[in-house]
Design an enzyme around this catalytic site. Structure first.
Site, PDB file in Angstrom:
ATOM      1  N   ARG A  53       1.294  -0.813  -0.063  1.00 34.60           N
ATOM      2  CA  ARG A  53       0.304   0.095   0.154  1.00 34.60           C
ATOM      3  C   ARG A  53       1.119   1.254   0.290  1.00 34.60           C
ATOM      4  NH1 ARG A  53      -3.188  -2.319   5.164  1.00 34.60           N
ATOM      5  NH2 ARG A  53      -4.662  -4.097   4.274  1.00 34.60           N
ATOM      6  N   ARG A 146     -10.081   3.892   5.206  1.00 33.43           N
ATOM      7  CA  ARG A 146      -8.795   3.403   5.252  1.00 33.43           C
ATOM      8  C   ARG A 146      -8.675   3.452   4.009  1.00 33.43           C
ATOM      9  NH1 ARG A 146      -5.905  -1.814   7.410  1.00 33.43           N
ATOM     10  NH2 ARG A 146      -6.873  -3.032   5.541  1.00 33.43           N
ATOM     11  N   ARG A 157     -12.676  -9.789   3.620  1.00 31.71           N
ATOM     12  CA  ARG A 157     -12.232  -9.213   4.659  1.00 31.71           C
ATOM     13  C   ARG A 157     -13.540  -8.932   5.911  1.00 31.71           C
ATOM     14  NH1 ARG A 157      -6.454  -6.472   4.385  1.00 31.71           N
ATOM     15  NH2 ARG A 157      -5.538  -7.327   2.874  1.00 31.71           N
TER      16      ARG A 157
HETATM   17  N1  LIG Z   1      -9.899   3.144  17.751  1.00 32.64           N
HETATM   18  C1  LIG Z   1      -9.790   4.225  16.718  1.00 32.64           C
HETATM   19  N2  LIG Z   1     -10.593   4.914  15.836  1.00 32.64           N
HETATM   20  C2  LIG Z   1     -11.248   5.271  15.359  1.00 32.64           C
HETATM   21  N3  LIG Z   1     -10.379   4.314  13.785  1.00 32.64           N
HETATM   22  C3  LIG Z   1      -9.407   3.531  14.469  1.00 32.64           C
HETATM   23  C4  LIG Z   1      -9.179   2.991  15.974  1.00 32.64           C
HETATM   24  N4  LIG Z   1      -8.184   2.389  15.712  1.00 32.64           N
HETATM   25  C5  LIG Z   1      -7.756   1.693  14.502  1.00 32.64           C
HETATM   26  N5  LIG Z   1      -8.364   3.280  13.269  1.00 32.64           N
HETATM   27  C6  LIG Z   1      -8.195   3.388  12.135  1.00 32.64           C
HETATM   28  O1  LIG Z   1      -9.142   2.231  11.358  1.00 32.64           O
HETATM   29  C7  LIG Z   1      -8.525   2.157  10.200  1.00 32.64           C
HETATM   30  C8  LIG Z   1      -7.740  -0.149  10.882  1.00 32.64           C
HETATM   31  O2  LIG Z   1      -6.588   0.065  11.630  1.00 32.64           O
HETATM   32  P1  LIG Z   1      -5.264  -0.294  11.460  1.00 32.64           P
HETATM   33  O3  LIG Z   1      -5.304  -0.858   9.623  1.00 32.64           O
HETATM   34  O4  LIG Z   1      -4.887  -0.134  11.873  1.00 32.64           O
HETATM   35  O5  LIG Z   1      -6.441  -1.826  11.296  1.00 32.64           O
HETATM   36  P2  LIG Z   1      -5.573  -3.353  10.941  1.00 32.64           P
HETATM   37  O6  LIG Z   1      -6.465  -4.659  11.995  1.00 32.64           O
HETATM   38  O7  LIG Z   1      -4.459  -3.356  10.940  1.00 32.64           O
HETATM   39  O8  LIG Z   1      -6.399  -4.138   9.486  1.00 32.64           O
HETATM   40  P3  LIG Z   1      -4.791  -5.115   8.433  1.00 32.64           P
HETATM   41  O9  LIG Z   1      -5.673  -6.452   9.764  1.00 32.64           O
HETATM   42  O10 LIG Z   1      -6.406  -5.203   7.707  1.00 32.64           O
HETATM   43  O11 LIG Z   1      -3.904  -4.881   8.392  1.00 32.64           O
HETATM   44  C9  LIG Z   1      -7.390   2.709  10.780  1.00 32.64           C
HETATM   45  O12 LIG Z   1      -7.268   3.969   9.216  1.00 32.64           O
HETATM   46  C10 LIG Z   1      -6.699   3.487  11.165  1.00 32.64           C
HETATM   47  O13 LIG Z   1      -6.556   4.191  11.616  1.00 32.64           O
HETATM   48  N1  LIG Z   2      -1.485 -15.920   9.109  1.00 33.43           N
HETATM   49  C1  LIG Z   2      -0.556 -14.963   9.256  1.00 33.43           C
HETATM   50  N2  LIG Z   2      -1.992 -13.899   8.848  1.00 33.43           N
HETATM   51  C2  LIG Z   2      -1.072 -13.595   8.578  1.00 33.43           C
HETATM   52  C3  LIG Z   2       0.559 -12.568   8.654  1.00 33.43           C
HETATM   53  N3  LIG Z   2       0.863 -11.004   7.963  1.00 33.43           N
HETATM   54  C4  LIG Z   2      -0.153 -10.582   8.178  1.00 33.43           C
HETATM   55  N4  LIG Z   2      -1.822 -11.434   7.959  1.00 33.43           N
HETATM   56  C5  LIG Z   2      -2.906 -11.104   8.565  1.00 33.43           C
HETATM   57  O1  LIG Z   2      -3.358 -10.682   7.211  1.00 33.43           O
HETATM   58  C6  LIG Z   2      -4.045  -9.711   6.686  1.00 33.43           C
HETATM   59  C7  LIG Z   2      -4.537  -8.826   5.872  1.00 33.43           C
HETATM   60  O2  LIG Z   2      -3.653  -8.195   6.057  1.00 33.43           O
HETATM   61  P1  LIG Z   2      -3.162  -6.564   5.423  1.00 33.43           P
HETATM   62  O3  LIG Z   2      -1.564  -6.159   5.859  1.00 33.43           O
HETATM   63  O4  LIG Z   2      -3.333  -7.524   4.480  1.00 33.43           O
HETATM   64  O5  LIG Z   2      -4.246  -6.076   6.211  1.00 33.43           O
HETATM   65  C8  LIG Z   2      -4.348  -9.254   8.571  1.00 33.43           C
HETATM   66  O6  LIG Z   2      -5.846 -10.009   9.097  1.00 33.43           O
HETATM   67  C9  LIG Z   2      -3.115  -9.629   9.166  1.00 33.43           C
HETATM   68  O7  LIG Z   2      -3.080 -10.388  10.317  1.00 33.43           O
HETATM   69  C10 LIG Z   2       0.613 -13.622   8.284  1.00 33.43           C
HETATM   70  O8  LIG Z   2       1.823 -13.856   8.996  1.00 33.43           O
HETATM   71  N5  LIG Z   2       0.258 -15.211   9.101  1.00 33.43           N
END
Ligand SMILES: Nc1ncnc2c1ncn2[C@@H]1O[C@H](COP(=O)(O)OP(=O)(O)OP(=O)(O)O)[C@@H](O)[C@H]1O
Ligand SMILES: Nc1nc2c(ncn2[C@@H]2O[C@H](COP(=O)(O)O)[C@@H](O)[C@H]2O)c(=O)[nH]1
Length: 207
Positions: A53, A146, A157
């Site tokens: 991204r 996002r 998702r």
């Molecule tokens: N408590 C909150 N309140 C509002 N917005 C939030 C909060 N926590 C996270 N966000 C926003 O929500 C979006 C999703 O958060 P984030 O990317 O950290 O999720 P993630 O669980 O890591 O997702 P992925 O598994 O897809 O990587 C982001 O744009 C982030 O800035």
């Molecule tokens: N089983 C695994 N899941 C993983 C790993 N690294 C990330 N993730 C999960 O994939 C989704 C989507 O991630 P995104 O970065 O494309 O938004 C998210 O739930 C991650 O936790 C891995 O090594 N193994």
């Protein structure tokens, strides 16, 4: 007689698994941890076949690889776990975890539910933490805002999120479940859950 305490100390700090639906806030929370506790936590950089991204860096956020490369590496036994999520491959390599362990840091894995189940069959012995959104509606809004997913990826998702939210309620899978409504509150709960492990590493860093 085996010295279990010595063996435990030599094994280093316990890793942490952060799991939960895409968009729940795992990356946001773990970035806060890495920033506040530099020299305490280290991120296990996963491999993925999805495209980077905007703003993501190869080798820092993920190792971006082709399906062929990833499958060959899996076949060679280089991965602790791997999964297909929303049409892309993801996996935790043994080398990524070892690189963090070698620095005596708390290794954080951000992995999906398939990964959690796979890690449970290994001897990694992490603390399992589930990050959950307050509701499906809020999750969808956060994912849409996002602005990283196509409509197709977003729907995949959200489908996976529904399953994830049900499974996270099952007793015994996670050590704690943090509902990420207010970010500061959720971060506080996450830190509370990890404070013992954090103190151990900080004490070790001083000695
Ligand atoms: N408590 C909150 N309140 C509002 N917005 C939030 C909060 N926590 C996270 N966000 C926003 O929500 C979006 C999703 O958060 P984030 O990317 O950290 O999720 P993630 O669980 O890591 O997702 P992925 O598994 O897809 O990587 C982001 O744009 C982030 O800035
Ligand atoms: N089983 C695994 N899941 C993983 C790993 N690294 C990330 N993730 C999960 O994939 C989704 C989507 O991630 P995104 O970065 O494309 O938004 C998210 O739930 C991650 O936790 C891995 O090594 N193994």
């Amino acid at each position: 007689m085996r010295d279990y305490n010595k063996e435990k100390a030599m094994a280093g700090p316990r890793p942490v698994v952060l799991s939960g639906p895409s968009g729940a806030g795992k990356s946001t929370l773990l970035k806060n941890l890495l920033k506040e506790y530099e020299g305490v936590f280290g991120f296990s950089v996963s491999h993925t076949t999805r495209s980077p991204r905007p703003g993501e860096e190869n080798g820092k956020d993920y190792h971006y690889v082709t399906r062929e490369y990833m499958q060959a590496s899996i076949d060679k036994g280089e991965f602790i776990e791997s999964a297909v999520f929303s049409g892309n491959m993801y996996g935790t390599s043994k080398a990524s975890v070892q690189a963090v362990k070698d620095k005596n840091l708390i290794c954080i894995l951000d992995i999906d539910m398939q990964g959690v189940r796979a890690v449970k069959t290994t001897d990694l012995n992490p603390i399992y933490i589930s990050i959950q959104p307050p509701s499906m509606n809020i999750l969808e809004k956060r994912l849409r805002d996002r602005n990283t997913e196509s409509e197709e990826s977003l729907q995949k998702r959200l489908d996976a999120a529904q399953v994830d939210m049900e499974i996270s309620k099952e007793p015994g899978i996670f050590d704690i479940v943090v509902v990420n409504d207010n970010l500061d509150d959720a971060y506080g709960k996450l830190k509370d859950a990890l404070i013992e492990e954090i103190k151990k590493v900080q004490k070790n860093n001083l000695s």
